[in-house]
Design a protein around this motif. Structure first.
Motif, PDB file in Angstrom:
ATOM      1  N   GLY A 187       0.808  -1.215   0.000  1.00  0.00           N
ATOM      2  CA  GLY A 187       0.000   0.000   0.000  1.00  0.00           C
ATOM      3  C   GLY A 187       0.836   1.258   0.000  1.00  0.00           C
ATOM      4  N   CYS A 188       0.164   2.390   0.058  1.00  0.00           N
ATOM      5  CA  CYS A 188       0.845   3.691   0.054  1.00  0.00           C
ATOM      6  C   CYS A 188       1.355   4.009   1.458  1.00  0.00           C
ATOM      7  N   ALA A 189       2.452   4.782   1.503  1.00  0.00           N
ATOM      8  CA  ALA A 189       3.042   5.183   2.783  1.00  0.00           C
ATOM      9  C   ALA A 189       2.222   6.279   3.468  1.00  0.00           C
ATOM     10  N   ASP A 190       1.204   6.784   2.808  1.00  0.00           N
ATOM     11  CA  ASP A 190       0.353   7.856   3.354  1.00  0.00           C
ATOM     12  C   ASP A 190      -0.072   7.543   4.797  1.00  0.00           C
ATOM     13  N   SER A 191       0.104   8.521   5.673  1.00  0.00           N
ATOM     14  CA  SER A 191      -0.149   8.305   7.111  1.00  0.00           C
ATOM     15  C   SER A 191      -1.619   8.019   7.431  1.00  0.00           C
ATOM     16  N   VAL A 197       5.730   5.178  -1.486  1.00  0.00           N
ATOM     17  CA  VAL A 197       4.996   6.293  -2.083  1.00  0.00           C
ATOM     18  C   VAL A 197       4.193   5.785  -3.284  1.00  0.00           C
ATOM     19  N   ALA A 198       2.878   5.876  -3.178  1.00  0.00           N
ATOM     20  CA  ALA A 198       1.939   5.535  -4.257  1.00  0.00           C
ATOM     21  C   ALA A 198       1.854   4.041  -4.590  1.00  0.00           C
ATOM     22  N   ASN A 199       2.110   3.192  -3.580  1.00  0.00           N
ATOM     23  CA  ASN A 199       1.936   1.727  -3.725  1.00  0.00           C
ATOM     24  C   ASN A 199       2.441   1.161  -5.048  1.00  0.00           C
ATOM     25  N   GLY A 212      -4.401   1.036  -3.380  1.00  0.00           N
ATOM     26  CA  GLY A 212      -4.175   2.463  -3.596  1.00  0.00           C
ATOM     27  C   GLY A 212      -5.199   3.258  -2.807  1.00  0.00           C
ATOM     28  N   HIS A 213      -5.183   4.558  -2.976  1.00  0.00           N
ATOM     29  CA  HIS A 213      -6.204   5.363  -2.292  1.00  0.00           C
ATOM     30  C   HIS A 213      -6.460   6.653  -3.062  1.00  0.00           C
ATOM     31  N   TYR A 214      -7.746   7.057  -3.047  1.00  0.00           N
ATOM     32  CA  TYR A 214      -8.085   8.354  -3.627  1.00  0.00           C
ATOM     33  C   TYR A 214      -7.421   9.418  -2.756  1.00  0.00           C
ATOM     34  N   GLY A 215      -7.059  10.517  -3.357  1.00  0.00           N
ATOM     35  CA  GLY A 215      -6.382  11.571  -2.599  1.00  0.00           C
ATOM     36  C   GLY A 215      -4.906  11.269  -2.407  1.00  0.00           C
ATOM     37  N   CYS A 216      -4.350  10.421  -3.277  1.00  0.00           N
ATOM     38  CA  CYS A 216      -2.933  10.038  -3.162  1.00  0.00           C
ATOM     39  C   CYS A 216      -2.031  11.156  -3.695  1.00  0.00           C
ATOM     40  N   GLY A 217      -1.212  11.707  -2.802  1.00  0.00           N
ATOM     41  CA  GLY A 217      -0.311  12.802  -3.178  1.00  0.00           C
ATOM     42  C   GLY A 217       0.702  12.389  -4.221  1.00  0.00           C
ATOM     43  N   GLY A 218       1.138  11.132  -4.175  1.00  0.00           N
ATOM     44  CA  GLY A 218       2.113  10.633  -5.140  1.00  0.00           C
ATOM     45  C   GLY A 218       1.538  10.605  -6.545  1.00  0.00           C
TER      46      GLY A 218
HETATM   47 CO    CO Z   1      -0.727   7.852  -1.453  1.00  0.00          CO
END
Ligand code: CO
Length: 211
Positions: A41-45, A66-68, A97-103
């Motif tokens: 998955g993404c590293a997003d907190s 970053v960005a899976n 993944g996730h919506y709102g992914c900064g990567g």
């Molecule tokens: Co992300």
């Protein structure tokens, strides 16, 4: 700012909560792991792996970046896949993944992000592969959400391309899943990617295993 002292206080509370339920909890945990799932998955907190799936320690092997992304030259991610599939014998590999992914968002913009450039280049390649579909979406938010989904799909394909997964698919029918986490609702969405047909199509080129 996070109070580091608080982290250690929380740890004490967590230990107590586990031992209250089972005095042997950590003795059992220390014996070894036998997870059924590999989660990439993404590293997003905000996108916690275990918590959003309701999984306990020992149930899921986790890799986050970053960005899976699943990049064939990334020794880190490839080692995780190799270890989880070959040695731990997980039966499911999830790319989430996730919506709102900064990567993913950064990859859609023309900005110099230093060391992140070659990493995000892989997402730009996903865009290029699906450019006609994406460019036809006029709403920017919808286009960006679709890129998040297509990125998950392409990373799942990258998982399938690995020799260890192809071997495990033949020997025990390992499954690869593409999911998206929706931050606005907390929902986990199964993209229901048809891997059998994708696999059939790409095997002509990427087959690493002999019949
Ligand atoms: Co992300």
């Amino acid at each position: 700012m996070v109070d580091i002292e608080r982290v250690f206080e929380n740890n004490k509370k967590w230990i107590k909560s586990k031992l209250d339920l089972d005095p042997n909890y950590f003795k059992e945990l220390a014996k070894g792991q036998n997870p059924e799932l590999l989660y990439i998955g993404c590293a997003d907190s905000r996108v916690t792996a275990e918590e959003l799936m309701g999984c306990e320690p020992g149930e899921v092997f986790v890799h986050r970046n970053v960005a899976n992304m699943v990049v064939s030259t990334d020794l880190n991610c490839q080692s995780v896949i190799e270890y989880a599939v070959q040695h731990l014998e997980v039966n499911h590999v999830i790319v989430c993944g996730h919506y709102g992914c900064g990567g993913v968002q950064a990859a859609m913009q023309s900005a110099d992000l230093g060391l992140l450039n070659p990493w995000l280049r892989n997402i730009r390649d996903v865009y290029r592969t699906h450019a006609s579909e994406l460019n036809a979406i006029t709403n920017e938010d919808k286009r960006y959400k679709r890129l998040v989904e297509l990125n998950v799909q392409e990373q799942c394909i990258n998982v399938i391309k690995t020799a260890v997964v192809q071997k495990a698919y033949r020997s025990r029918g390992i499954r690869v899943h593409g999911w998206v986490f929706d931050l606005e609702t907390g929902k986990l969405i199964d993209l229901k990617i048809d891997f059998q047909s994708i696999l059939d199509k790409i095997m002509e080129i990427y087959r690493l295993e002999n019949n």
